[in-house]
Design a protein around this motif. Sequence first.
Motif, short mmCIF file in Angstrom:
data_model
loop_
_atom_site.label_atom_id
_atom_site.label_comp_id
_atom_site.label_asym_id
_atom_site.label_seq_id
_atom_site.Cartn_x
_atom_site.Cartn_y
_atom_site.Cartn_z
N ILE A 68 0.85 -1.19 0.00
CA ILE A 68 0.00 0.00 0.00
C ILE A 68 0.88 1.24 0.00
CG2 ILE A 68 -1.90 1.20 1.10
CD1 ILE A 68 -2.58 -1.37 2.60
N LEU A 69 0.77 2.03 -1.05
CA LEU A 69 1.56 3.25 -1.19
C LEU A 69 0.77 4.41 -0.60
CD1 LEU A 69 2.76 2.68 -4.86
CD2 LEU A 69 3.91 2.01 -2.74
N SER A 70 0.96 4.66 0.70
CA SER A 70 0.14 5.64 1.41
C SER A 70 0.89 6.92 1.75
CB SER A 70 -0.40 5.01 2.71
OG SER A 70 -1.23 5.90 3.40
N ALA A 71 2.20 6.91 1.72
CA ALA A 71 2.97 8.09 2.11
C ALA A 71 2.66 9.27 1.18
CB ALA A 71 4.47 7.79 2.08
N GLY A 72 2.55 10.44 1.77
CA GLY A 72 2.30 11.62 0.95
C GLY A 72 2.47 12.90 1.75
N ILE A 73 2.83 13.97 1.06
CA ILE A 73 2.94 15.29 1.66
C ILE A 73 2.25 16.30 0.74
CG2 ILE A 73 5.10 14.76 2.84
CD1 ILE A 73 6.57 16.34 0.66
N SER A 74 2.10 17.52 1.22
CA SER A 74 1.45 18.54 0.41
C SER A 74 2.19 19.87 0.53
CB SER A 74 -0.02 18.71 0.83
OG SER A 74 -0.72 19.55 -0.08
N ALA A 75 1.70 20.83 -0.20
CA ALA A 75 2.18 22.22 -0.11
C ALA A 75 0.99 23.09 -0.45
CB ALA A 75 3.33 22.46 -1.08
N THR A 76 0.56 23.92 0.48
CA THR A 76 -0.64 24.72 0.25
C THR A 76 -0.32 26.21 0.29
OG1 THR A 76 -1.17 24.54 2.63
CG2 THR A 76 -2.23 22.98 1.14
N GLY A 77 -1.05 26.93 -0.52
CA GLY A 77 -0.85 28.38 -0.63
C GLY A 77 -0.91 28.79 -2.09
N ARG A 78 -0.63 30.03 -2.35
CA ARG A 78 -0.57 30.49 -3.74
C ARG A 78 0.63 29.83 -4.41
NH1 ARG A 78 -3.90 34.57 -5.07
NH2 ARG A 78 -4.99 35.61 -3.36
N ASN A 94 5.40 12.01 -3.46
CA ASN A 94 4.09 11.48 -3.83
C ASN A 94 4.08 10.69 -5.13
OD1 ASN A 94 3.39 12.99 -1.63
ND2 ASN A 94 1.94 14.31 -2.70
N LEU A 95 5.05 10.93 -6.01
CA LEU A 95 5.01 10.28 -7.32
C LEU A 95 6.32 9.59 -7.69
CD1 LEU A 95 3.56 9.63 -9.93
CD2 LEU A 95 4.20 11.90 -10.79
N ALA A 96 7.42 10.33 -7.73
CA ALA A 96 8.69 9.71 -8.15
C ALA A 96 9.11 8.60 -7.19
CB ALA A 96 9.78 10.78 -8.24
N GLY A 97 8.95 8.83 -5.89
CA GLY A 97 9.33 7.82 -4.90
C GLY A 97 8.52 6.53 -5.04
N PRO A 98 7.18 6.61 -5.11
CA PRO A 98 6.40 5.40 -5.31
C PRO A 98 6.75 4.65 -6.59
CG PRO A 98 4.99 7.12 -4.46
CD PRO A 98 6.33 7.76 -4.74
N ILE A 99 7.00 5.38 -7.68
CA ILE A 99 7.39 4.72 -8.93
C ILE A 99 8.70 3.95 -8.72
CG2 ILE A 99 8.23 5.12 -11.28
CD1 ILE A 99 6.21 7.42 -11.46
N ARG A 100 9.64 4.60 -8.06
CA ARG A 100 10.93 3.94 -7.83
C ARG A 100 10.77 2.72 -6.91
NH1 ARG A 100 16.52 7.29 -6.68
NH2 ARG A 100 17.96 5.51 -6.80
N TYR A 135 0.39 19.17 -5.25
CA TYR A 135 -0.17 17.97 -4.61
C TYR A 135 -1.14 17.29 -5.57
CZ TYR A 135 -3.06 15.12 -1.48
OH TYR A 135 -3.76 14.08 -0.91
N ALA A 136 -2.06 18.07 -6.14
CA ALA A 136 -3.03 17.50 -7.07
C ALA A 136 -2.34 16.88 -8.28
CB ALA A 136 -4.02 18.58 -7.52
N ALA A 137 -1.31 17.55 -8.79
CA ALA A 137 -0.58 17.03 -9.94
C ALA A 137 0.10 15.71 -9.60
CB ALA A 137 0.47 18.04 -10.40
N SER A 138 0.69 15.62 -8.41
CA SER A 138 1.39 14.39 -8.03
C SER A 138 0.42 13.24 -7.84
CB SER A 138 2.21 14.62 -6.77
OG SER A 138 1.38 14.87 -5.64
N LYS A 139 -0.75 13.52 -7.27
CA LYS A 139 -1.74 12.47 -7.04
C LYS A 139 -2.40 12.04 -8.35
CE LYS A 139 -1.32 11.81 -2.63
NZ LYS A 139 -0.84 10.51 -2.11
N ASP A 140 -2.60 12.99 -9.27
CA ASP A 140 -3.08 12.63 -10.60
C ASP A 140 -2.06 11.72 -11.29
OD1 ASP A 140 -5.60 13.55 -10.95
OD2 ASP A 140 -5.09 15.21 -12.28
N GLY A 141 -0.78 12.06 -11.14
CA GLY A 141 0.27 11.23 -11.72
C GLY A 141 0.27 9.83 -11.14
N LEU A 142 0.07 9.72 -9.82
CA LEU A 142 0.02 8.40 -9.19
C LEU A 142 -1.18 7.61 -9.70
CD1 LEU A 142 1.44 6.61 -7.09
CD2 LEU A 142 -0.13 7.56 -5.36
N ALA A 143 -2.31 8.30 -9.91
CA ALA A 143 -3.49 7.63 -10.46
C ALA A 143 -3.21 7.10 -11.87
CB ALA A 143 -4.67 8.59 -10.49
#
Length: 237
Positions: A68-78, A94-100, A135-143
């Motif tokens: 289960i690839l559950s690890a994740g972080i975010s960055a919020t703001g402008r 969120n993306l490169a690490g899980p792929i590796r 964050y959204a881009a990385s999670k879309d990539g994981l999807a």
Amino acid sequence: MKVLVTGGASGLGAALVAACRARGDEVCAIDLDPAERSWAHDLGNTDPAAWAALADWLATQGPFDLVILSAGISATGRFETIPLAQHQNVTAVNLAGPIRLVHLLESGHLLRAGGRLICIASLSCFTGYPGAASYAASKDGLAGFARSLRRPMRKRGITVQLACPGPMDTPHATRYAPDGASTKGRLAPDRAAQAILNARSFTIIPGAGPKLAAVLGRLAPQTLTRLMGRVLFSKLK
């Protein structure tokens, strides 16, 4: 059953670890904070030596029946005010690490035939996410990664699933939410964990509210994106 969970020290990852252990599974975890039967590793780390050490440890623990690839972080703001390095770290974890990690597991034959690979993405896969673009881009990539692996891995007897949880009552959600944001309506991580573990469909959306939001995202994406903007972006400093 042998289980591997990334991000297993907190939030949804910890709930998944607890749920698996409660049913008698042998669980290993990868997280920044090492605990029992876990390995301290930053998925955003690109140091070959760190990944080699992780590979050696996994070889002694696997092969695994469930990853289960559950690890994740975010960055919020402008977007433009968040340092570029922070955006890059989000996509790395969120993306490169899980792929590796999946490549490491597959090349080392550490995911057993008949097993499951579950990628934890986000409800953001169904909408724009103003205020958390990387964050959204990385999670879309994981999807997209999960969808692309689904058929090839099925031929080897491995089931790939994509979980897209909505807001949960976790330290991660609190850390990245606007100041003073209410936790009302956030799903308890233990409930999300049970829904994810029990699901047999490819796409898993725990909770009735997030399921409705996903439908709205498909039927009226601009409306949901505007709503997300009011909920998050407009309240960020």
